[in-house]
Motif scaffolding. Structure first.
Motif, PDB file in Angstrom:
ATOM      1  N   SER A   1       0.825  -1.205   0.000  1.00  0.00           N
ATOM      2  CA  SER A   1       0.000   0.000   0.000  1.00  0.00           C
ATOM      3  C   SER A   1       0.865   1.264   0.000  1.00  0.00           C
ATOM      4  O   SER A   1       0.588   2.226  -0.730  1.00  0.00           O
ATOM      5  CB  SER A   1      -0.930  -0.009   1.210  1.00  0.00           C
ATOM      6  OG  SER A   1      -1.733   1.133   1.225  1.00  0.00           O
ATOM      7  N   VAL A   2       1.912   1.249   0.813  1.00  0.00           N
ATOM      8  CA  VAL A   2       2.827   2.398   0.858  1.00  0.00           C
ATOM      9  C   VAL A   2       3.519   2.578  -0.493  1.00  0.00           C
ATOM     10  O   VAL A   2       3.622   3.704  -1.007  1.00  0.00           O
ATOM     11  CB  VAL A   2       3.866   2.224   1.998  1.00  0.00           C
ATOM     12  CG1 VAL A   2       4.998   3.233   1.886  1.00  0.00           C
ATOM     13  CG2 VAL A   2       3.179   2.338   3.349  1.00  0.00           C
ATOM     14  N   ALA A   3       3.955   1.479  -1.093  1.00  0.00           N
ATOM     15  CA  ALA A   3       4.615   1.558  -2.399  1.00  0.00           C
ATOM     16  C   ALA A   3       3.663   2.075  -3.472  1.00  0.00           C
ATOM     17  O   ALA A   3       4.045   2.901  -4.309  1.00  0.00           O
ATOM     18  CB  ALA A   3       5.165   0.189  -2.796  1.00  0.00           C
ATOM     19  N   VAL A   4       2.420   1.618  -3.456  1.00  0.00           N
ATOM     20  CA  VAL A   4       1.421   2.074  -4.430  1.00  0.00           C
ATOM     21  C   VAL A   4       1.217   3.582  -4.318  1.00  0.00           C
ATOM     22  O   VAL A   4       1.191   4.300  -5.320  1.00  0.00           O
ATOM     23  CB  VAL A   4       0.086   1.308  -4.246  1.00  0.00           C
ATOM     24  CG1 VAL A   4      -1.062   1.993  -4.974  1.00  0.00           C
ATOM     25  CG2 VAL A   4       0.233  -0.130  -4.736  1.00  0.00           C
ATOM     26  N   ARG A   5       1.104   4.048  -3.085  1.00  0.00           N
ATOM     27  CA  ARG A   5       0.909   5.497  -2.888  1.00  0.00           C
ATOM     28  C   ARG A   5       2.164   6.292  -3.261  1.00  0.00           C
ATOM     29  O   ARG A   5       2.074   7.347  -3.874  1.00  0.00           O
ATOM     30  CB  ARG A   5       0.531   5.785  -1.433  1.00  0.00           C
ATOM     31  CG  ARG A   5      -0.882   5.407  -1.134  1.00  0.00           C
ATOM     32  CD  ARG A   5      -1.306   5.918   0.234  1.00  0.00           C
ATOM     33  NE  ARG A   5      -2.199   4.938   0.820  1.00  0.00           N
ATOM     34  CZ  ARG A   5      -2.286   4.655   2.089  1.00  0.00           C
ATOM     35  NH1 ARG A   5      -1.544   5.290   2.956  1.00  0.00           N
ATOM     36  NH2 ARG A   5      -3.118   3.752   2.515  1.00  0.00           N
ATOM     37  N   TYR A   6       3.321   5.795  -2.845  1.00  0.00           N
ATOM     38  CA  TYR A   6       4.561   6.519  -3.093  1.00  0.00           C
ATOM     39  C   TYR A   6       4.827   6.670  -4.592  1.00  0.00           C
ATOM     40  O   TYR A   6       5.209   7.740  -5.067  1.00  0.00           O
ATOM     41  CB  TYR A   6       5.749   5.805  -2.420  1.00  0.00           C
ATOM     42  CG  TYR A   6       7.047   6.521  -2.610  1.00  0.00           C
ATOM     43  CD1 TYR A   6       7.363   7.640  -1.836  1.00  0.00           C
ATOM     44  CD2 TYR A   6       7.961   6.106  -3.577  1.00  0.00           C
ATOM     45  CE1 TYR A   6       8.545   8.316  -2.021  1.00  0.00           C
ATOM     46  CE2 TYR A   6       9.151   6.776  -3.770  1.00  0.00           C
ATOM     47  CZ  TYR A   6       9.444   7.889  -2.981  1.00  0.00           C
ATOM     48  OH  TYR A   6      10.618   8.554  -3.173  1.00  0.00           O
ATOM     49  N   PHE A   7       4.641   5.583  -5.332  1.00  0.00           N
ATOM     50  CA  PHE A   7       4.901   5.621  -6.767  1.00  0.00           C
ATOM     51  C   PHE A   7       3.666   6.019  -7.576  1.00  0.00           C
ATOM     52  O   PHE A   7       3.706   6.006  -8.803  1.00  0.00           O
ATOM     53  CB  PHE A   7       5.430   4.263  -7.248  1.00  0.00           C
ATOM     54  CG  PHE A   7       6.775   3.924  -6.674  1.00  0.00           C
ATOM     55  CD1 PHE A   7       7.905   4.657  -7.025  1.00  0.00           C
ATOM     56  CD2 PHE A   7       6.913   2.886  -5.772  1.00  0.00           C
ATOM     57  CE1 PHE A   7       9.153   4.350  -6.505  1.00  0.00           C
ATOM     58  CE2 PHE A   7       8.148   2.577  -5.236  1.00  0.00           C
ATOM     59  CZ  PHE A   7       9.281   3.306  -5.607  1.00  0.00           C
ATOM     60  N   ASN A   8       2.593   6.373  -6.884  1.00  0.00           N
ATOM     61  CA  ASN A   8       1.354   6.824  -7.519  1.00  0.00           C
ATOM     62  C   ASN A   8       0.859   5.825  -8.573  1.00  0.00           C
ATOM     63  O   ASN A   8       0.485   6.198  -9.683  1.00  0.00           O
ATOM     64  CB  ASN A   8       1.531   8.230  -8.117  1.00  0.00           C
ATOM     65  CG  ASN A   8       0.206   8.905  -8.359  1.00  0.00           C
ATOM     66  OD1 ASN A   8      -0.799   8.563  -7.747  1.00  0.00           O
ATOM     67  ND2 ASN A   8       0.204   9.864  -9.269  1.00  0.00           N
ATOM     68  N   LEU A   9       0.889   4.558  -8.197  1.00  0.00           N
ATOM     69  CA  LEU A   9       0.451   3.499  -9.106  1.00  0.00           C
ATOM     70  C   LEU A   9      -1.074   3.424  -9.093  1.00  0.00           C
ATOM     71  O   LEU A   9      -1.720   3.714  -8.094  1.00  0.00           O
ATOM     72  CB  LEU A   9       1.038   2.154  -8.669  1.00  0.00           C
ATOM     73  CG  LEU A   9       2.568   2.091  -8.624  1.00  0.00           C
ATOM     74  CD1 LEU A   9       3.012   0.773  -8.022  1.00  0.00           C
ATOM     75  CD2 LEU A   9       3.153   2.276 -10.015  1.00  0.00           C
ATOM     76  N   HIS A  10      -1.615   3.040 -10.187  1.00  0.00           N
ATOM     77  CA  HIS A  10      -3.072   2.937 -10.304  1.00  0.00           C
ATOM     78  C   HIS A  10      -3.506   1.504  -9.982  1.00  0.00           C
ATOM     79  O   HIS A  10      -4.003   0.778 -10.842  1.00  0.00           O
ATOM     80  CB  HIS A  10      -3.525   3.361 -11.698  1.00  0.00           C
ATOM     81  CG  HIS A  10      -3.210   4.793 -11.979  1.00  0.00           C
ATOM     82  ND1 HIS A  10      -3.868   5.829 -11.366  1.00  0.00           N
ATOM     83  CD2 HIS A  10      -2.277   5.362 -12.776  1.00  0.00           C
ATOM     84  CE1 HIS A  10      -3.366   6.969 -11.774  1.00  0.00           C
ATOM     85  NE2 HIS A  10      -2.395   6.720 -12.632  1.00  0.00           N
ATOM     86  N   LEU A  11      -3.259   1.150  -8.727  1.00  0.00           N
ATOM     87  CA  LEU A  11      -3.625  -0.173  -8.232  1.00  0.00           C
ATOM     88  C   LEU A  11      -4.496  -0.001  -6.994  1.00  0.00           C
ATOM     89  O   LEU A  11      -4.423   1.016  -6.313  1.00  0.00           O
ATOM     90  CB  LEU A  11      -2.359  -0.962  -7.865  1.00  0.00           C
ATOM     91  CG  LEU A  11      -1.411  -1.291  -9.020  1.00  0.00           C
ATOM     92  CD1 LEU A  11      -0.103  -1.871  -8.496  1.00  0.00           C
ATOM     93  CD2 LEU A  11      -2.076  -2.268  -9.983  1.00  0.00           C
ATOM     94  N   PRO A  12      -5.311  -1.000  -6.684  1.00  0.00           N
ATOM     95  CA  PRO A  12      -6.157  -0.882  -5.491  1.00  0.00           C
ATOM     96  C   PRO A  12      -5.308  -0.838  -4.212  1.00  0.00           C
ATOM     97  O   PRO A  12      -4.206  -1.374  -4.165  1.00  0.00           O
ATOM     98  CB  PRO A  12      -7.029  -2.131  -5.528  1.00  0.00           C
ATOM     99  CG  PRO A  12      -6.477  -3.014  -6.571  1.00  0.00           C
ATOM    100  CD  PRO A  12      -5.526  -2.234  -7.414  1.00  0.00           C
ATOM    101  N   ASP A  13      -5.858  -0.204  -3.202  1.00  0.00           N
ATOM    102  CA  ASP A  13      -5.171  -0.100  -1.915  1.00  0.00           C
ATOM    103  C   ASP A  13      -5.223  -1.452  -1.209  1.00  0.00           C
ATOM    104  O   ASP A  13      -6.299  -1.993  -0.968  1.00  0.00           O
ATOM    105  CB  ASP A  13      -5.844   0.977  -1.063  1.00  0.00           C
ATOM    106  CG  ASP A  13      -5.140   1.217   0.253  1.00  0.00           C
ATOM    107  OD1 ASP A  13      -4.029   0.684   0.439  1.00  0.00           O
ATOM    108  OD2 ASP A  13      -5.700   1.945   1.089  1.00  0.00           O
TER     109      ASP A  13
END
Length: 173
Positions: free
Chosen positions: A40-52
């Motif tokens: 979740s932190v990686a998704v937010r940090y890299f602004n990925l368009h993946l579910p939380d």
């Protein structure tokens, strides 16, 4: 070997196997929490368009909490046992173990029925988590399972008390 000795031996064997499963459930819950939060932190940090995936971590708290409570009952690592361990008199310690086991049986049984109703409601509602769509019934299932395990361990502790066997928790002290 008497019938009651065989029955208690069988119960203690079931209890040991349940404890092994409880440890694995809690280990997997901790790993799920670590992976869920990290991803979740990686998704937010890299602004990925993946579910939380934080939902995984939140849902993993249920087995950790309720099955973990059963583990504490088995190992005798809850507050009531800590107080009992400080008492010098073996007789008072034994009475304390009996009272604690009886209280845990009542606690586990009452919350088991509450938890079962909660699980059935979650199951029939079909409600799901917002991000990944995980059914709410999945973590809710661990509430009655944990309480049933608390009762199992408390009954076994009561039998150990009645037969003057040492508490399992003494080896974890």
């Amino acid at each position: 070997m008497s019938v009651s000795a065989r029955a208690s031996s069988w119960l203690f064997s079931v209890e040991r196997h349940a404890f092994r499963a409880e440890k694995w459930i809690c280990i997997l819950s901790l790993v799920a929490m670590l992976v869920g939060v990290s991803f979740s932190v990686a998704v937010r940090y890299f602004n990925l368009h993946l579910p939380d995936t934080g939902e995984i971590a939140i849902f993993a708290m249920a087995p950790l909490t309720f099955v973990g409570a059963a583990m504490c009952t088995y190992t005798g690592t809850h507050i009531a046992v800590d107080v009992i361990q400080q008492v010098k008199s073996p007789w008072v310690r034994r009475i304390g173990r009996v009272i604690t086991a009886l209280a845990m049986i009542v606690f586990g049984a009452v919350y088991f029925w509450t938890a079962l109703e909660f699980f059935q409601t979650a199951l029939s509602s079909g409600e799901r988590g917002l991000d990944l769509g995980t059914p709410i019934a999945v973590p809710a299932l661990f509430f009655p399972i944990g309480m049933a395990l608390v009762v199992l361990h408390a009954v076994a502790e009561l039998i150990r008390d009645a037969t003057n066997e040492p508490s399992v928790g003494e080896e974890y002290s």
